[in-house]
Design a protein around this motif. Structure first.
Motif, PDB file in Angstrom:
ATOM      1  N   THR A 108     -22.643  55.673 -16.986  1.00  0.00           N
ATOM      2  CA  THR A 108     -23.054  54.607 -16.207  1.00  0.00           C
ATOM      3  C   THR A 108     -23.549  53.731 -17.109  1.00  0.00           C
ATOM      4  O   THR A 108     -23.883  52.482 -16.516  1.00  0.00           O
ATOM      5  CB  THR A 108     -23.792  55.210 -14.966  1.00  0.00           C
ATOM      6  N   PHE A 109     -24.447  54.170 -17.995  1.00  0.00           N
ATOM      7  CA  PHE A 109     -25.082  53.386 -18.825  1.00  0.00           C
ATOM      8  C   PHE A 109     -24.253  52.576 -19.933  1.00  0.00           C
ATOM      9  O   PHE A 109     -24.711  51.710 -20.699  1.00  0.00           O
ATOM     10  CB  PHE A 109     -26.214  53.795 -19.564  1.00  0.00           C
ATOM     11  N   THR A 110     -23.049  53.054 -20.202  1.00  0.00           N
ATOM     12  CA  THR A 110     -21.941  52.590 -21.293  1.00  0.00           C
ATOM     13  C   THR A 110     -20.673  52.538 -20.631  1.00  0.00           C
ATOM     14  O   THR A 110     -19.797  53.028 -21.142  1.00  0.00           O
ATOM     15  CB  THR A 110     -21.927  53.697 -22.254  1.00  0.00           C
ATOM     16  N   PRO A 111     -20.271  51.479 -19.577  1.00  0.00           N
ATOM     17  CA  PRO A 111     -19.278  51.321 -18.759  1.00  0.00           C
ATOM     18  C   PRO A 111     -18.065  50.811 -19.732  1.00  0.00           C
ATOM     19  O   PRO A 111     -16.899  51.139 -19.122  1.00  0.00           O
ATOM     20  CB  PRO A 111     -19.777  50.704 -17.532  1.00  0.00           C
ATOM     21  N   ASN A 112     -18.489  50.172 -20.906  1.00  0.00           N
ATOM     22  CA  ASN A 112     -17.094  49.478 -21.488  1.00  0.00           C
ATOM     23  C   ASN A 112     -16.950  50.384 -22.670  1.00  0.00           C
ATOM     24  O   ASN A 112     -15.932  49.915 -23.373  1.00  0.00           O
ATOM     25  CB  ASN A 112     -17.760  48.005 -21.767  1.00  0.00           C
TER      26      ASN A 112
END
Length: 632
Positions: free
Chosen positions: A612-616
């Motif tokens: 969720t902290f690195t969605p891309n």
């Protein structure tokens, strides 16, 4: 296995590597194979290495596919079976008749005529690597003889991995080495090379300079043309064997990325002493494609099994052979050993015995801390002796390159390396300890050095107080960086620790448990509740002390390293780059997947949370999957 040929063929010989899950195949068992149309496929198994429990870990398999239509995929299914012994008939004098001719820049001509050596090896069964109803392979070491004087050249040697298939084809991997470790007066050698057989020129290499402590190779075929064939593994099973990390097979590498890889490779020097895509100034700063659990091109191949990714992986493995890390002991004919020479120093410190140096210097600056895994997966895929040797040479250099006092002389541990060097150096040692065949003379060496490293880590990385190596929260220090905590280097070390545990190295459990308190813990909600922001988890360097006081709580650690009142919901540590597959956020994401696979109880939730902290990141992993490691 999936086999495809560009032309219709019968009795098609193929040789490849195959890893096995622990417990799937006992050494008392054999194998049988059948293709997808019901044909029995002759199959043999060689070069076996085993898991800790004694089951088969890896083997080189050779098969003869009865018939294969052009451009039609044929599945070869492999099953455990009763072990059988087949009679093998080899010609006493195969129609090989290879001649290797080198014309040196000083005008002298060196020649190797190894036919008699092959005949003697066949008669005695010596120097034999593969042997069965499909293929027999012999390692023929051929001195290069001066035509004028009759003397063997002191440094240039031809090694001919000669594979005789029952179909009549002979595959020779011609390896040229200039890498005796302790012989006097090493030097660069400039020469052209031709390989002929039965009146036919198989290889014509224009003049180039062969650097000392380097090697190169080229495969040639006699008896018939090289098989036009492509072999693909059941990659789900390959990864489930734990031979390597669990790369995300759900990724689809775009055509544009594969095309760009092929275009980039085509523009590089892939000839003898060529460096392909590798960085020769290895200690230099900045990211590069080979620094990861496996290099970018290898991860691309594991996920796609595309021919272009395979070509890049093998070309870069070949290029690594041009680095001056190849030290072969002329007494044992194996890579140099610190157990035999406890005070040997190849890079730092005073060496005993002394290592002769050359007047010329290489453009390479070999390094452990910025080193890729060049040959391990190529060996597991192909089963080729060249990559087996290459893997051992790099591991042996990593062991002997450190100062004798810093490595514990014959112990060969990585304690004096910076943390990332300890990670990648230990990885190379484990690769050799895992993959080198059990009957190989170097197996015990690499297994012993691996055990020594595990003992060192358990003695030094398990403290819960502030020490030279660890601070109270469990993070590992950069021993040359004023007690700072390099987050990404901690992640690198966790990758290797987790992989060791997945492969049954239970001795690593104590180290794993202690360092995971920090390495995994910084991504958990429990730690955020104590004052450290998850968003800061992926970082470059952090402080382990406030003045002279060791930071023993997450709140104190957060305060000393500049966490503000708001944590944020996107990775924002120094160097995190949450959208880039080469940033520290990506390094940490793959690490959490690896830690989960090693059984850490908090890692699966931490991995899910970090998503969720690195969605891309998932999008860029398609371009560079080096860290695209997921929980199993």
């Amino acid at each position: 296995m999936e086999v495809t040929s560009g032309s219709a063929q019968t009795n098609l010989p193929i040789t490849f590597g195959q890893p096995f899950r622990s417990g799937d195949l006992a050494t008392s068992q054999g194998l049988r194979a059948q293709d997808s149309v019901g044909n029995t496929v002759p199959l043999q198994m060689d070069e076996v290495s085993t898991h800790k429990n004694g089951s088969v870990r890896f083997a080189v398999l050779s098969a003869s596919v009865p018939s294969l239509p052009a451009n039609t995929a044929r599945i070869i299914n492999i099953y455990p079976a009763t072990k059988t012994t087949s009679s093998v008939s080899l010609p006493a004098s195969p129609a090989w008749n290879l001649q290797v001719t080198a014309r040196l820049s000083d005008g002298s001509t060196l020649v190797a005529n190894p036919q008699q050596a092959l005949q003697q090896a066949i008669a005695s069964g010596s120097n034999r690597r593969l042997h069965g109803p499909v293929a027999s392979e012999f390692n023929i070491v051929a001195p290069m003889i001066n035509q004028s004087t009759g003397a063997a050249h002191p440094h240039l040697v031809a090694r001919l991995h000669t594979r005789l298939y029952q179909s009549g084809q002979i595959r020779t991997d011609v390896v040229m080495e200039n890498n005796w470790a302790l012989k006097a007066s090493p030097s660069d050698l400039s020469y052209s090379l031709t390989v002929t057989a039965n009146g036919q020129t198989l290889l014509s290499q224009p003049s180039f300079t062969h650097h000392h402590k380097a090697r190169w190779h080229k495969v040639v075929w006699t008896g018939a043309a090289a098989p036009n064939v492509r072999v693909r593994h059941n990659m789900r099973y390959f990864l489930d064997s734990r031979a390597t990390w669990n790369y995300n097979l759900g990724l689809s590498i775009p055509e544009s990325v594969l095309a760009a890889e092929a275009s980039s490779l085509a523009s590089r020097n892939t000839g003898p002493m060529g460096t392909a895509m590798l960085t020769t100034d290895m200690p230099g700063t900045g990211g590069r494609s080979e620094i990861a659990p496996v290099p970018r091109w290898t991860a691309m191949y594991l996920i796609s099994q595309d021919d272009r990714a395979r070509a890049s992986m093998l070309a870069n493995a070949d290029a690594a052979a041009s680095a001056p890390v190849h030290y072969r002991d002329h007494e044992t004919d194996q890579p140099i050993s610190v157990i035999k020479y406890p005070n040997l120093a190849l890079r730092y410190g005073s060496s005993n015995p002394s290592v002769p140096t050359a007047s010329t210097s290489s453009t390479w600056k070999p390094d452990i801390a910025h080193q890729g895994s060049y040959a391990y997966i190529p060996y597991l895929i192909t089963g080729d002796a060249f990559y087996l040797d290459e893997m051992m040479f790099w591991a042996a250099w990593n062991i002997a390159a450190n100062d004798p006092a810093g490595r514990g002389t014959s112990q060969g541990h990585m304690g004096s390396e910076q943390l990332r060097g300890a990670a990648w150096g230990f990885r190379s040692i484990l690769e050799a300890a895992f993959a080198v065949p059990d009957n190989h003379p170097q197996k015990t060496y690499f297994r012993t050095i691996a055990n020594n490293n595990i003992s060192f880590f358990n003695s030094n990385f398990t403290a819960t107080t502030d020490t030279q190596y660890v601070f109270p929260l469990g993070g590992l220090k950069g021993i040359y960086n004023n007690n700072q905590i390099p987050g990404y280097e901690n992640d690198f070390f966790m990758y290797v620790t987790a992989w060791a545990l997945e492969n049954g190295e239970t001795g690593m459990q104590a180290t794993f448990n202690n360092i995971a308190r920090y390495i995994v813990g910084r991504f958990t909600s429990a730690v955020q509740a104590q004052g450290f922001c998850t968003s800061k988890g992926a970082h470059y360097w952090n402080e382990s002390r406030s003045g002279s006081t060791a930071l023993s709580s997450w709140a104190a650690y957060a305060s000393a390293n500049g966490d503000g009142p708001s944590c944020g919901t996107v990775a924002n540590g120094d160097g995190a780059y949450p959208d880039w597959a080469g940033g520290y956020a990506a390094v940490s994401r793959g690490m959490l997947g690896a830690a989960a696979n090693a059984g850490h109880s908090d890692a699966p939730a931490a991995y899910t949370r970090w998503l969720t902290f690195t969605p891309n990141l998932g999008t860029d992993f398609k371009n560079d999957p080096s860290y695209a490691i997921v929980p199993r």
